[in-house]
Design a protein around this motif. Structure first.
Motif, mmCIF file in Angstrom:
data_model
loop_
_atom_site.group_PDB
_atom_site.id
_atom_site.type_symbol
_atom_site.label_atom_id
_atom_site.label_comp_id
_atom_site.label_asym_id
_atom_site.label_seq_id
_atom_site.Cartn_x
_atom_site.Cartn_y
_atom_site.Cartn_z
ATOM 1 N N VAL A 70 0.939 -1.472 0.025
ATOM 2 C CA VAL A 70 0.230 0.282 0.102
ATOM 3 C C VAL A 70 1.126 1.574 -0.134
ATOM 4 O O VAL A 70 0.360 2.172 -0.817
ATOM 5 C CB VAL A 70 -0.588 -0.023 1.486
ATOM 6 C CG1 VAL A 70 -0.162 -0.011 2.621
ATOM 7 C CG2 VAL A 70 -2.196 1.188 1.537
ATOM 8 N N ARG A 71 2.130 1.252 0.882
ATOM 9 C CA ARG A 71 2.732 2.621 0.174
ATOM 10 C C ARG A 71 3.638 2.571 -0.225
ATOM 11 O O ARG A 71 3.816 3.571 -1.226
ATOM 12 C CB ARG A 71 4.019 1.996 1.691
ATOM 13 C CG ARG A 71 3.408 2.751 3.332
ATOM 14 C CD ARG A 71 4.398 2.114 4.302
ATOM 15 N NE ARG A 71 4.017 2.708 5.637
ATOM 16 C CZ ARG A 71 2.334 1.732 6.020
ATOM 17 N NH1 ARG A 71 2.161 0.738 5.994
ATOM 18 N NH2 ARG A 71 2.447 2.298 7.327
ATOM 19 N N ALA A 72 3.694 1.677 -1.315
ATOM 20 C CA ALA A 72 4.702 1.579 -2.375
ATOM 21 C C ALA A 72 4.007 2.194 -3.736
ATOM 22 O O ALA A 72 4.294 2.914 -4.934
ATOM 23 C CB ALA A 72 4.901 0.065 -2.688
ATOM 24 N N PHE A 111 13.345 2.254 1.098
ATOM 25 C CA PHE A 111 12.899 0.814 1.534
ATOM 26 C C PHE A 111 13.379 -0.325 -0.064
ATOM 27 O O PHE A 111 13.932 -0.414 0.488
ATOM 28 C CB PHE A 111 11.611 1.188 1.024
ATOM 29 C CG PHE A 111 10.531 -0.296 0.945
ATOM 30 C CD1 PHE A 111 10.615 -0.892 2.310
ATOM 31 C CD2 PHE A 111 10.744 -0.807 0.607
ATOM 32 C CE1 PHE A 111 9.900 -2.055 2.426
ATOM 33 C CE2 PHE A 111 10.316 -2.653 0.425
ATOM 34 C CZ PHE A 111 9.796 -3.050 2.115
ATOM 35 N N LEU A 112 13.444 0.307 -0.771
ATOM 36 C CA LEU A 112 13.841 -0.565 -2.551
ATOM 37 C C LEU A 112 15.337 -0.674 -1.692
ATOM 38 O O LEU A 112 16.219 -1.337 -1.527
ATOM 39 C CB LEU A 112 13.703 0.003 -3.654
ATOM 40 C CG LEU A 112 14.440 -0.977 -4.838
ATOM 41 C CD1 LEU A 112 13.086 -2.662 -4.245
ATOM 42 C CD2 LEU A 112 14.103 0.288 -5.847
ATOM 43 N N ALA A 113 16.154 0.287 -1.396
ATOM 44 C CA ALA A 113 17.842 0.056 -1.638
ATOM 45 C C ALA A 113 17.832 -0.691 0.426
ATOM 46 O O ALA A 113 18.816 -1.798 -0.136
ATOM 47 C CB ALA A 113 18.701 1.295 -1.127
ATOM 48 N N ILE A 114 17.835 -0.325 1.295
ATOM 49 C CA ILE A 114 17.701 -1.604 2.496
ATOM 50 C C ILE A 114 17.031 -2.956 1.772
ATOM 51 O O ILE A 114 17.311 -4.055 2.120
ATOM 52 C CB ILE A 114 16.271 -1.127 3.206
ATOM 53 C CG1 ILE A 114 16.993 0.415 3.724
ATOM 54 C CG2 ILE A 114 16.381 -1.761 4.507
ATOM 55 C CD1 ILE A 114 19.043 0.993 4.310
ATOM 56 N N ILE A 124 8.929 -1.180 7.365
ATOM 57 C CA ILE A 124 8.118 -0.193 7.001
ATOM 58 C C ILE A 124 8.063 0.967 7.693
ATOM 59 O O ILE A 124 8.339 2.210 6.474
ATOM 60 C CB ILE A 124 6.526 -0.763 8.371
ATOM 61 C CG1 ILE A 124 5.792 -1.382 7.976
ATOM 62 C CG2 ILE A 124 6.249 0.785 7.771
ATOM 63 C CD1 ILE A 124 4.894 -2.111 6.738
ATOM 64 N N GLU A 125 9.442 1.394 8.856
ATOM 65 C CA GLU A 125 10.032 2.504 9.230
ATOM 66 C C GLU A 125 10.986 3.390 7.686
ATOM 67 O O GLU A 125 12.545 3.709 7.419
ATOM 68 C CB GLU A 125 10.997 2.390 9.781
ATOM 69 C CG GLU A 125 9.558 2.463 11.620
ATOM 70 C CD GLU A 125 8.919 1.231 11.964
ATOM 71 O OE1 GLU A 125 9.389 0.335 11.284
ATOM 72 O OE2 GLU A 125 7.587 1.987 11.546
ATOM 73 N N SER A 126 11.095 2.005 6.812
ATOM 74 C CA SER A 126 12.509 1.851 5.829
ATOM 75 C C SER A 126 12.599 3.024 4.853
ATOM 76 O O SER A 126 12.891 3.398 4.105
ATOM 77 C CB SER A 126 13.166 0.746 5.519
ATOM 78 O OG SER A 126 13.481 -0.006 6.017
ATOM 79 N N PHE A 127 10.600 2.847 5.252
ATOM 80 C CA PHE A 127 10.215 4.053 3.820
ATOM 81 C C PHE A 127 10.820 5.690 4.441
ATOM 82 O O PHE A 127 10.326 6.159 3.888
ATOM 83 C CB PHE A 127 8.572 3.982 3.700
ATOM 84 C CG PHE A 127 8.859 2.364 2.796
ATOM 85 C CD1 PHE A 127 8.731 3.172 1.724
ATOM 86 C CD2 PHE A 127 7.960 1.593 3.358
ATOM 87 C CE1 PHE A 127 8.081 1.395 0.369
ATOM 88 C CE2 PHE A 127 7.313 0.586 2.891
ATOM 89 C CZ PHE A 127 7.517 0.628 0.803
ATOM 90 N N ASN A 187 26.114 -3.014 6.727
ATOM 91 C CA ASN A 187 26.790 -2.332 7.859
ATOM 92 C C ASN A 187 26.017 -1.057 7.689
ATOM 93 O O ASN A 187 26.256 -0.284 8.458
ATOM 94 C CB ASN A 187 28.390 -1.500 7.314
ATOM 95 C CG ASN A 187 29.262 -3.009 7.360
ATOM 96 O OD1 ASN A 187 29.542 -3.836 8.599
ATOM 97 N ND2 ASN A 187 29.910 -3.451 6.175
ATOM 98 N N PHE A 188 24.507 -0.489 6.485
ATOM 99 C CA PHE A 188 24.284 0.335 7.065
ATOM 100 C C PHE A 188 22.607 0.373 7.473
ATOM 101 O O PHE A 188 22.435 -1.106 7.177
ATOM 102 C CB PHE A 188 23.564 0.978 5.144
ATOM 103 C CG PHE A 188 23.443 2.560 5.203
ATOM 104 C CD1 PHE A 188 23.647 3.483 5.656
ATOM 105 C CD2 PHE A 188 21.794 2.455 5.495
ATOM 106 C CE1 PHE A 188 22.902 4.964 5.514
ATOM 107 C CE2 PHE A 188 21.041 3.419 5.294
ATOM 108 C CZ PHE A 188 21.771 4.325 5.026
ATOM 109 N N SER A 189 22.112 1.334 8.503
ATOM 110 C CA SER A 189 21.014 1.211 9.358
ATOM 111 C C SER A 189 20.512 3.022 8.848
ATOM 112 O O SER A 189 21.204 3.614 9.276
ATOM 113 C CB SER A 189 20.947 0.375 10.350
ATOM 114 O OG SER A 189 19.705 0.215 11.063
ATOM 115 N N HIS A 190 19.355 2.526 9.217
ATOM 116 C CA HIS A 190 18.402 3.606 9.242
ATOM 117 C C HIS A 190 18.801 4.631 10.594
ATOM 118 O O HIS A 190 18.233 5.616 10.666
ATOM 119 C CB HIS A 190 16.996 4.083 8.299
ATOM 120 C CG HIS A 190 17.005 4.416 7.114
ATOM 121 N ND1 HIS A 190 16.147 2.987 6.733
ATOM 122 C CD2 HIS A 190 16.852 4.900 6.487
ATOM 123 C CE1 HIS A 190 16.216 3.532 5.281
ATOM 124 N NE2 HIS A 190 16.063 4.550 5.224
#
Length: 287
Positions: A70-72, A111-114, A124-127, A187-190
């Protein structure tokens, strides 16, 4: 690395929604307008199309998959509508359309990159749609400034070298941030981590060889670029100051954590490479 299921689902929804959002305009251009005389309003068509898409999503998916879809779908639809506004609206609204597309693509691509590089942490927080209350207030303030200034002085919102420079700044910031994510990978994180994972490594190659915080640098210039696109003088200054303060604090917190994780290795890295952010030196310590 293969794209995980949630990433593939989001990509299908984003692209499908973008295509469907463009159908009314395509049909209108082809003069297949037998239904146009009935509805007589393109916005009504978009509301119906978007509502129908959401009905299909509710029937097809459940749980986390539905929340992703729904978000995408929303971001894909907004992305396409922004492009339509640029090509079909009056001159004073065109750059607002570009801004909408830039905004929608940024949040979806996060979101897609993560999902592509670190699927174990995707959420969902990745958006980052609900990044913070301050972020929401800042976005709404920029919309309000654009609308008010356009109402009284519509010609100052028409496309100019300033707005196109802002677009270039946004594209450059977007590319740099995503290069940082794809270079750091797992190694990456929001979220700044307070506990070192077993596979956590200090990344110093690629774009990290030019600046210590390329993801923040990209986001910083993307942020102020959005206000140049809108030609919002007040929000441009406010975004620049607020973003600088946010990243100044964020860098201090993150570098304190990284020094705790990697100690002398990170101190050596600090000596060789700057943060990349203007007038921000980070957390320095002598061992």
């Amino acid at each position: 690395m293969m794209l995980c299921y949630d990433g593939k689902l989001s990509l299908y929804c984003f692209v499908t929604a973008s295509v469907i959002a463009g159908l009314p305009e395509i049909l209108f251009r082809l003069e297949f307008d037998n239904y146009m005389s009935y509805l007589q309003n393109m916005w009504v068509i978009h509301i119906l199309l978007y509502g129908f898409l959401n009905l299909l999503l509710a029937l097809a998916f459940r749980g986390f998959a539905y929340r992703v879809a729904v978000r995408a779908t929303f971001l894909g639809y907004v992305f396409a509508v922004g492009i339509l506004i640029f090509f079909c609206s009056s001159a004073s609204w065109q750059m607002f359309g570009i801004y909408i597309s830039v905004l929608a693509f940024f949040h979806y691509s996060e979101f897609l990159a993560i999902a592509w590089t670190n699927p174990d942490t995707v959420s969902i927080e990745s958006f980052i749609l609900n990044h913070s209350l301050a972020y929401g207030i800042a976005a709404c303030s920029s919309w309000l400034e654009f609308i008010v200034e356009r109402y009284f002085f519509p010609t100052i919102k028409e496309a100019s070298s300033i707005s196109y420079f802002g677009l270039v700044l946004c594209l450059g910031g977007e590319v740099l941030r995503k290069m940082a994510i794809f270079t750091a990978k797992r190694n990456f994180s929001h979220i700044v981590q307070n506990k070192k994972a077993e596979n956590h490594e200090l990344v110093t190659h690629g774009v990290y060889g030019f600046c210590r915080h390329p993801s923040y640098v990209g986001w910083f210039y993307w942020s102020i670029g959005t206000q140049l696109i809108l030609q919002n003088p007040f929000c441009f200054v406010a975004y620049a100051i607020t973003s600088w303060r946010f990243f100044h604090e964020r860098v201090l917190i993150e570098e304190l954590t990284l020094l705790n994780f990697f100690r002398g290795q990170y101190v050596d890295y600090q000596k060789k490479v700057g943060t990349g952010l203007p007038f921000i030196v980070g957390y320095k310590v002598e061992l």
